[in-house]
Write an enzyme that holds these catalytic residues in place. Structure first.
Site, PDB file in Angstrom:
ATOM      1  CG  ASP A 106      -1.868  -1.154   1.277  1.00 58.57           C
ATOM      2  OD1 ASP A 106      -2.145  -1.708   0.197  1.00 58.57           O
ATOM      3  OD2 ASP A 106      -2.325  -1.501   2.380  1.00 58.57           O
TER       4      ASP A 106
HETATM    5  N1  URA Z   1      -1.232  -5.961   3.838  1.00 54.85           N
HETATM    6  C1  URA Z   1      -1.732  -4.719   3.836  1.00 54.85           C
HETATM    7  O1  URA Z   1      -2.773  -4.461   4.412  1.00 54.85           O
HETATM    8  N2  URA Z   1      -1.052  -3.759   3.186  1.00 54.85           N
HETATM    9  C2  URA Z   1       0.123  -3.974   2.570  1.00 54.85           C
HETATM   10  O2  URA Z   1       0.719  -3.052   1.989  1.00 54.85           O
HETATM   11  C3  URA Z   1       0.641  -5.282   2.563  1.00 54.85           C
HETATM   12  C4  URA Z   1      -0.055  -6.260   3.218  1.00 54.85           C
END
Ligand code: URA
Length: 240
Positions: A106
């Site tokens: 993310d």
């Molecule tokens: N899980 C998440 O919620 N975000 C990420 O970036 C990676 C794994």
């Protein structure tokens, strides 16, 4: 392949920089100084040296990035800086245009991201059948109860057809855990914590398969994978 293209791909310089270096007599092919940018070379047979060092041609390149927050895991984006922009700012090789992130973190997640032009390896690492382990350092809103821990480890309902696969949780402190999962569902870690009525405040990926984030990399820094790291990563996921 043209000699100037080869030298660009080896990240020696841009096409025009490479031309100048050739003129200066800094490049040789099979022991002979080469000055012509359009000289055709066979990358598997011919030995090219630059300033006396042999250049080994690699079709595939592998970089480990310590992804900073605020950068998106994409090759292009109209609004945000991408992880590939971070590479572009330092590499001159045209190969950078073929490099992509293996999976996504993310925008606000930090840590280990593998960048490569090796589609086959990426495919295998991301295949749901391979169950490649991903370990995250997670700061959470509140302490997990023994029931929460048990639920996370057994599998929780994140609104998909099936519960998440069993995970491993290590409690580091009241509001810090290390979580290892073997799937890669969208926002998976955040959704898992939400499923036990908690919230992720900070998320950082520490490892993927056998590949461990080099903590000497500052946020936003990257480096080539060492040969041993790549070999272990490949061995860990098998052939197909
Ligand atoms: N899980 C998440 O919620 N975000 C990420 O970036 C990676 C794994």
């Amino acid at each position: 392949m043209r000699l100037d293209k080869f030298l660009c791909e080896m990240n020696i310089g841009t096409r025009s920089q490479v031309k100048a270096l050739l003129k200066q007599g800094l490049v040789s092919v099979n022991g002979q100084t080469a000055v012509k940018p359009d000289l055709q070379i066979n990358t598997t047979v011919d030995q090219v040296t630059y300033r006396g060092e042999v250049l080994f041609y690699e079709e595939f390149v592998y970089y480990m990035l310590n992804k900073p927050a605020g950068v998106v895991s994409a090759t292009e984006d109209n609004h945000d800086r991408t992880v590939i922009d971070l590479l572009r700012e330092e590499l001159v090789t045209n190969l950078v245009n073929d490099i992509f992130p293996v999976g996504r973190l993310d925008k606000d997640t930090e840590g280990l991201l593998l960048l490569t032009n090796d589609g086959d390896l990426a495919h295998r690492l991301l295949s749901p059948r391979k169950h490649v382990e991903k370990t995250y350092y997670v700061q959470i809103e509140k302490e997990l109860s023994p029931e929460d821990l048990q639920a996370l480890e057994a599998g929780v309902d994140i609104g998909e057809d099936q519960y998440t696969l069993p995970a491993r949780v290590s409690v580091l402190s009241e509001r810090e855990i290390r979580l290892t999962i073997t799937e890669g569902k969208f926002h998976q870690v955040k959704r898992m914590l939400r499923a036990v009525d908690n919230q992720v405040l900070y998320l950082k990926r520490l490892s993927m398969g056998t590949l461990v984030l080099d903590e000497t990399l500052e946020k936003g820094q990257f480096r080539r994978l060492h040969a041993a790291e790549l070999q272990k990563l490949k061995e860990g996921i098998g052939r197909c």
